[in-house]
Design a protein around this motif. Structure first.
Motif, PDB file in Angstrom:
ATOM      1  N   GLY A  76     -61.892 -20.635 -30.725  1.00  0.00           N
ATOM      2  CA  GLY A  76     -60.874 -19.719 -30.163  1.00  0.00           C
ATOM      3  C   GLY A  76     -60.979 -18.633 -31.083  1.00  0.00           C
ATOM      4  O   GLY A  76     -60.351 -17.074 -30.587  1.00  0.00           O
ATOM      5  N   ILE A  77     -62.642 -18.177 -31.826  1.00  0.00           N
ATOM      6  CA  ILE A  77     -62.734 -16.940 -32.504  1.00  0.00           C
ATOM      7  C   ILE A  77     -62.380 -15.972 -31.335  1.00  0.00           C
ATOM      8  O   ILE A  77     -62.632 -14.951 -31.610  1.00  0.00           O
ATOM      9  CB  ILE A  77     -64.259 -17.118 -32.907  1.00  0.00           C
ATOM     10  CG1 ILE A  77     -64.041 -16.516 -34.633  1.00  0.00           C
ATOM     11  CG2 ILE A  77     -64.311 -16.948 -32.142  1.00  0.00           C
ATOM     12  CD1 ILE A  77     -65.212 -16.451 -35.526  1.00  0.00           C
ATOM     13  N   ASP A  79     -61.811 -15.423 -28.681  1.00  0.00           N
ATOM     14  CA  ASP A  79     -60.156 -14.908 -27.993  1.00  0.00           C
ATOM     15  C   ASP A  79     -59.246 -14.101 -28.948  1.00  0.00           C
ATOM     16  O   ASP A  79     -58.374 -13.095 -28.691  1.00  0.00           O
ATOM     17  CB  ASP A  79     -59.207 -15.814 -27.712  1.00  0.00           C
ATOM     18  CG  ASP A  79     -59.672 -16.521 -25.973  1.00  0.00           C
ATOM     19  OD1 ASP A  79     -60.436 -15.883 -25.677  1.00  0.00           O
ATOM     20  OD2 ASP A  79     -59.284 -17.997 -26.164  1.00  0.00           O
ATOM     21  N   LYS A  80     -59.234 -14.736 -29.898  1.00  0.00           N
ATOM     22  CA  LYS A  80     -58.907 -14.426 -31.664  1.00  0.00           C
ATOM     23  C   LYS A  80     -59.441 -11.951 -31.780  1.00  0.00           C
ATOM     24  O   LYS A  80     -58.835 -11.899 -32.262  1.00  0.00           O
ATOM     25  CB  LYS A  80     -59.189 -14.527 -32.750  1.00  0.00           C
ATOM     26  CG  LYS A  80     -57.558 -16.070 -32.530  1.00  0.00           C
ATOM     27  CD  LYS A  80     -57.904 -17.269 -34.038  1.00  0.00           C
ATOM     28  CE  LYS A  80     -57.632 -18.120 -33.805  1.00  0.00           C
ATOM     29  NZ  LYS A  80     -57.998 -19.340 -34.775  1.00  0.00           N
ATOM     30  N   ASN A  81     -60.439 -12.675 -31.566  1.00  0.00           N
ATOM     31  CA  ASN A  81     -61.542 -11.050 -31.689  1.00  0.00           C
ATOM     32  C   ASN A  81     -60.743 -10.109 -30.660  1.00  0.00           C
ATOM     33  O   ASN A  81     -61.404  -8.920 -31.100  1.00  0.00           O
ATOM     34  CB  ASN A  81     -63.435 -11.459 -32.017  1.00  0.00           C
ATOM     35  CG  ASN A  81     -63.993 -10.207 -32.640  1.00  0.00           C
ATOM     36  OD1 ASN A  81     -63.161  -9.990 -34.155  1.00  0.00           O
ATOM     37  ND2 ASN A  81     -64.347 -10.166 -31.559  1.00  0.00           N
ATOM     38  N   ASP A  83     -58.108  -9.434 -29.398  1.00  0.00           N
ATOM     39  CA  ASP A  83     -56.608  -8.898 -29.454  1.00  0.00           C
ATOM     40  C   ASP A  83     -57.102  -7.349 -29.634  1.00  0.00           C
ATOM     41  O   ASP A  83     -57.803  -7.121 -30.725  1.00  0.00           O
ATOM     42  CB  ASP A  83     -55.895  -9.863 -30.465  1.00  0.00           C
ATOM     43  CG  ASP A  83     -55.604 -11.484 -29.932  1.00  0.00           C
ATOM     44  OD1 ASP A  83     -55.716 -11.309 -28.625  1.00  0.00           O
ATOM     45  OD2 ASP A  83     -55.508 -12.105 -31.025  1.00  0.00           O
TER      46      ASP A  83
END
Length: 91
Positions: A76-77, A79-81, A83
């Motif tokens: 998920g890194i 997707d988090k980045n 944001d």
């Protein structure tokens, strides 16, 4: 008080080597965590004193520094980045 030199070099390496790879993988069409981990591994295989891959979990890579090893889970890194910041934070 300044952090120890080896701490600065670890932080600098992470900032200049890992974070740009995360940003790059976010803009590549169909970018994914597996490709990101392969890039990190390829770029840093000669720097085994700083970076390592967990054999027990293919989504985890690690960084060695003065306080010990730190594991990062790439799940998920990207997707988090991707944001976006809220309007009140962007300024």
């Amino acid at each position: 008080m300044n952090p120890p030199a080896h701490s600065r070099s670890w932080a600098e390496a992470f900032r200049t080597h890992v974070l740009p790879l995360i940003d790059e993988e976010c803009v590549v069409p169909n970018g994914n965590e597996k490709a990101l981990l392969e890039k990190i591994s390829q770029q840093h295989q000669a720097k085994q004193n700083w970076f390592y891959k967990k054999r027990t979990n293919p989504n985890i890579f690690g960084v060695k520094h003065y306080a010990g090893d730190v594991d990062y889970d790439a799940t998920g890194i990207l997707d988090k980045n991707r944001d976006t910041l809220s309007a009140d934070i962007e300024g």
